[in-house]
Design an enzyme around this catalytic site. Structure first.
Site, mmCIF file in Angstrom:
data_model
loop_
_atom_site.group_PDB
_atom_site.id
_atom_site.type_symbol
_atom_site.label_atom_id
_atom_site.label_comp_id
_atom_site.label_asym_id
_atom_site.label_seq_id
_atom_site.Cartn_x
_atom_site.Cartn_y
_atom_site.Cartn_z
ATOM 1 N N ARG A 46 0.833 -1.201 0.000
ATOM 2 C CA ARG A 46 0.000 0.000 0.000
ATOM 3 C C ARG A 46 0.862 1.243 0.000
ATOM 4 O O ARG A 46 0.637 2.180 -0.744
ATOM 5 C CB ARG A 46 -0.881 0.018 1.267
ATOM 6 C CG ARG A 46 -2.283 -0.458 1.038
ATOM 7 C CD ARG A 46 -3.060 -0.401 2.317
ATOM 8 N NE ARG A 46 -2.317 -0.992 3.427
ATOM 9 C CZ ARG A 46 -2.844 -1.728 4.375
ATOM 10 N NH1 ARG A 46 -4.136 -1.959 4.377
ATOM 11 N NH2 ARG A 46 -2.117 -2.235 5.348
ATOM 12 N N GLU B 218 0.079 -23.963 3.279
ATOM 13 C CA GLU B 218 0.613 -24.523 4.539
ATOM 14 C C GLU B 218 0.680 -23.456 5.636
ATOM 15 O O GLU B 218 0.412 -23.732 6.813
ATOM 16 C CB GLU B 218 2.014 -25.093 4.274
ATOM 17 C CG GLU B 218 2.686 -25.725 5.459
ATOM 18 C CD GLU B 218 1.967 -26.970 5.966
ATOM 19 O OE1 GLU B 218 1.999 -28.000 5.294
ATOM 20 O OE2 GLU B 218 1.350 -26.893 7.048
ATOM 21 N N GLY C 207 1.116 -21.345 11.417
ATOM 22 C CA GLY C 207 2.399 -20.735 11.040
ATOM 23 C C GLY C 207 3.435 -21.716 10.533
ATOM 24 O O GLY C 207 3.271 -22.326 9.487
ATOM 25 N N LYS D 74 -8.962 -21.701 10.993
ATOM 26 C CA LYS D 74 -7.945 -22.754 10.892
ATOM 27 C C LYS D 74 -8.576 -24.133 11.116
ATOM 28 O O LYS D 74 -8.206 -25.110 10.459
ATOM 29 C CB LYS D 74 -6.842 -22.486 11.907
ATOM 30 C CG LYS D 74 -6.057 -21.204 11.613
ATOM 31 C CD LYS D 74 -5.211 -20.767 12.806
ATOM 32 C CE LYS D 74 -4.443 -19.491 12.526
ATOM 33 N NZ LYS D 74 -3.803 -18.928 13.724
HETATM 34 P P1 NAP Z 1 0.574 -7.318 7.367
HETATM 35 O O1 NAP Z 1 1.808 -7.237 8.180
HETATM 36 O O2 NAP Z 1 -0.537 -6.410 7.685
HETATM 37 O O3 NAP Z 1 0.992 -7.144 5.831
HETATM 38 C C1 NAP Z 1 0.055 -6.961 4.820
HETATM 39 C C2 NAP Z 1 0.780 -6.468 3.591
HETATM 40 O O4 NAP Z 1 -0.146 -6.350 2.537
HETATM 41 C C3 NAP Z 1 1.440 -5.092 3.792
HETATM 42 O O5 NAP Z 1 2.697 -5.078 3.173
HETATM 43 C C4 NAP Z 1 0.476 -4.128 3.081
HETATM 44 O O6 NAP Z 1 1.115 -3.010 2.513
HETATM 45 C C5 NAP Z 1 -0.041 -5.026 1.968
HETATM 46 N N1 NAP Z 1 -1.380 -4.635 1.521
HETATM 47 C C6 NAP Z 1 -2.523 -4.677 2.217
HETATM 48 N N2 NAP Z 1 -3.554 -4.246 1.458
HETATM 49 C C7 NAP Z 1 -3.033 -3.926 0.268
HETATM 50 C C8 NAP Z 1 -3.580 -3.405 -0.940
HETATM 51 N N3 NAP Z 1 -4.869 -3.148 -1.058
HETATM 52 N N4 NAP Z 1 -2.750 -3.183 -1.986
HETATM 53 C C9 NAP Z 1 -1.441 -3.455 -1.881
HETATM 54 N N5 NAP Z 1 -0.856 -3.967 -0.763
HETATM 55 C C10 NAP Z 1 -1.644 -4.179 0.296
HETATM 56 O O7 NAP Z 1 -0.030 -8.810 7.411
HETATM 57 P P2 NAP Z 1 0.735 -10.159 7.791
HETATM 58 O O8 NAP Z 1 0.755 -10.303 9.263
HETATM 59 O O9 NAP Z 1 1.988 -10.254 7.042
HETATM 60 O O10 NAP Z 1 -0.330 -11.244 7.275
HETATM 61 C C11 NAP Z 1 -0.457 -11.549 5.908
HETATM 62 C C12 NAP Z 1 -1.291 -12.794 5.749
HETATM 63 O O11 NAP Z 1 -0.651 -13.892 6.402
HETATM 64 C C13 NAP Z 1 -2.695 -12.732 6.379
HETATM 65 O O12 NAP Z 1 -3.589 -13.453 5.582
HETATM 66 C C14 NAP Z 1 -2.505 -13.405 7.723
HETATM 67 O O13 NAP Z 1 -3.698 -13.962 8.225
HETATM 68 C C15 NAP Z 1 -1.524 -14.478 7.351
HETATM 69 N N6 NAP Z 1 -0.726 -14.994 8.466
HETATM 70 C C16 NAP Z 1 -0.035 -14.096 9.232
HETATM 71 C C17 NAP Z 1 0.746 -14.602 10.259
HETATM 72 C C18 NAP Z 1 1.569 -13.691 11.116
HETATM 73 O O14 NAP Z 1 2.304 -14.163 11.973
HETATM 74 N N7 NAP Z 1 1.503 -12.378 10.922
HETATM 75 C C19 NAP Z 1 0.806 -15.993 10.505
HETATM 76 C C20 NAP Z 1 0.099 -16.849 9.676
HETATM 77 C C21 NAP Z 1 -0.660 -16.342 8.645
HETATM 78 P P3 NAP Z 1 1.859 -1.921 3.468
HETATM 79 O O15 NAP Z 1 3.070 -2.648 4.012
HETATM 80 O O16 NAP Z 1 2.245 -0.823 2.569
HETATM 81 O O17 NAP Z 1 0.875 -1.560 4.517
HETATM 82 N N1 HSE Z 2 -3.244 -13.999 15.369
HETATM 83 C C1 HSE Z 2 -2.756 -15.342 15.223
HETATM 84 C C2 HSE Z 2 -2.387 -15.902 16.586
HETATM 85 C C3 HSE Z 2 -1.550 -15.456 14.331
HETATM 86 O O1 HSE Z 2 -2.493 -15.228 17.612
HETATM 87 O O2 HSE Z 2 -2.006 -17.072 16.620
HETATM 88 C C4 HSE Z 2 -1.896 -15.490 12.874
HETATM 89 O O3 HSE Z 2 -2.686 -16.614 12.579
#
Ligand code: NAP
Ligand code: HSE
Length: 430
Positions: free
Chosen positions: A45, A129, A134, A206
């Site tokens: 973004r 996966e 995670g 999940k």
């Molecule tokens: P995040 O930190 O919020 O990152 C989201 C990314 O997507 C950011 O780089 C954001 O850009 C970009 N983005 C969002 N909307 C956009 C748009 N409309 N156009 C272009 N770019 C856009 O999220 P995350 O924690 O990495 O999670 C990502 C996915 O992985 C989710 O589905 C989440 O459920 C999954 N997940 C996360 C974790 C975890 O530990 N975080 C674990 C397992 C699964 P900006 O950087 O510019 O804001």
């Molecule tokens: N919010 C989640 C947690 C991590 O607390 O385990 C992403 O699935």
């Protein structure tokens, strides 16, 4: 083909983990995959932010639709999150015959059956996966390693935030509100609204994914019965400990008379169960299968590099398939099992009542349980006078009977209020 060109949607927590691991271990990953991997486009973004990553500025774009359409992108990683926009982009990528690796549990839990069908139609892989637990490999074990077995039940601690809160409450006798506030300060729980985690929504998504794979059926998020941890108190946890239990938020998918039962709720889990020792923000999935017996998969359920590792494992798999012009194994939905309503399930219950401290109250309460065919296994009084509470542990009972008991208890003489009801996992499977 000497390089596979990757387009990435999102470069936040997970995306930056992918970039970091690929920069650090690119040679090994290339040797395993059979070709070098290069991130050529990244949609974000905020184009102005310096992300401190080893990527040149010209790979970044704020037009994710360009990434999924680009001729120079062979494979798409979706780590943007959310459903609407991310779903449209994944559909476009698949329509453009680009394989997709995603960490998006919400998307797969809601739209998995449709997206898998689109991927099959396009003849490309869709892998996820990282969407469940995670870093922990659990999708591939369910889909591939256990394909020669019959799974009977899967129980998971699938949300690190709630496990962190419940662990701190258990180990320190702290209140839910105090630990939640601290978890929010530490970045474990979202601010200002932590309900995606504390309300069990994240774990439900999940659990739906795990249920689909374990029982060869198209189980989606709305099929999952869900209760969060918001009502769990220090008293509930203290009672559980005294009886030899810990309180955990679990996702349970089980086979019941040919149907599938899928639920997420806090539960009393025997302290001898392997899942009871899973502390703080760790996740674990416990699988019960006819042949394999009981298996436990344990590790970090979230975080930048742990989740990035799971994403890259899928990427290597997809690339190996691309080089051989094949697809990976498909999910089977041949059993098409129906989802059993929560009301029909049986389990044990813990019921905590605020009561008047006088003769006849226990008799009236016991009569109410009896009238609704719920048998009491243990009962005792905590506190006296204005602080009197009755604690009841039932034998296995139907959920519908327990619900009518609770409704009737509210109108039973001497009962001030039903303070809490939690399920107890102990006598056999449900
Ligand atoms: P995040 O930190 O919020 O990152 C989201 C990314 O997507 C950011 O780089 C954001 O850009 C970009 N983005 C969002 N909307 C956009 C748009 N409309 N156009 C272009 N770019 C856009 O999220 P995350 O924690 O990495 O999670 C990502 C996915 O992985 C989710 O589905 C989440 O459920 C999954 N997940 C996360 C974790 C975890 O530990 N975080 C674990 C397992 C699964 P900006 O950087 O510019 O804001
Ligand atoms: N919010 C989640 C947690 C991590 O607390 O385990 C992403 O699935």
């Amino acid at each position: 083909m000497d390089t596979i060109r990757i387009g990435m949607l999102g470069c936040g927590t997970v995306g930056s983990g992918v970039v970091t691991i690929l920069a650090r271990s690119g040679d090994d990953i290339a040797a395993r995959a059979g070709v070098r991997l290069e991130i050529v486009r990244v949609a974000v973004r905020d184009l102005a932010r310096d992300r401190g990553l080893p990527l040149s500025a010209d790979v970044f774009t704020d037009r994710p639709e360009d990434v999924v359409a680009a001729d120079d992108v062979d494979l798409v990683i979706e780590v943007m999150g959310g459903r609407g926009r991310a779903g449209d982009l994944v559909r476009s990528a698949l329509a453009n015959r680009k394989p997709v690796v995603t960490a998006n549990k919400q998307l797969i839990a809601h739209e998995g059956p449709e997206l898998r069908a689109l991927a099959a139609e396009a003849g490309v892989d869709l892998m996820y996966e990282a969407a469940v637990a995670g870093a922990i490999p659990i999708i591939r074990p369910l889909k591939e390693s256990l394909a020669g077995d019959r799974i009977r039940r899967v129980i998971g601690i699938l949300n690190g935030t709630t496990n962190y809160i419940l662990t701190r409450m258990t180990e320190e006798g702290a209140s839910y509100d105090d630990v939640l506030a601290e978890a929010q300060e530490l970045g474990y729980a979202e601010k200002p609204d932590p309900s995606a985690d504390t309300g069990g929504h994240d774990a439900a998504a999940k659990t739906a994914i795990l249920a689909s794979l374990a029982f060869d059926s198209a189980v989606t998020d709305p099929d999952v019965f869900r209760e969060g941890i918001e009502r769990v108190t220090a008293t509930d946890i203290a009672v559980a400990r005294r009886l030899g239990y810990v309180v955990k938020l679990v996702g349970i998918a089980s086979e019941v008379d040919g149907a599938v039962a899928v639920r997420v709720h806090p539960t009393f889990l025997p302290e001898t169960h392997p899942l009871a020792s899973v502390r703080l923000a760790f996740n674990a999935v416990y699988v019960e299968a006819d042949g394999a017996g009981e298996l436990m998969f344990y590790g970090p359920g979230a975080g930048s590099e742990p989740t990035g590792s799971a994403v890259l494992g899928d990427v290597v798999d997809v690339v190996r398939n691309l080089l051989q012009t094949v697809r990976g194994p498909l999910e089977s939905t041949h059993r098409a099992a129906t989802v059993r309503p929560m009301e029909d399930l049986t389990t044990q219950y813990y019921v905590l009542l605020d009561v008047e401290d006088r003769s006849g109250v226990l008799a009236a309460v016991a009569a109410t349980f009896g009238q609704h065919d719920v048998s009491i296994a243990q009962v005792w009084q905590e506190g006296v006078g204005d602080h009197a509470q009755l604690v009841l542990i039932t034998h296995r009972a139907r959920e519908s009977n327990l619900r009518s008991t609770v409704e009737a208890l509210a109108a039973t003489g001497g009962v001030r209020s039903v303070a809490n009801v939690l399920r107890v996992e102990s006598e056999g499977r449900s």
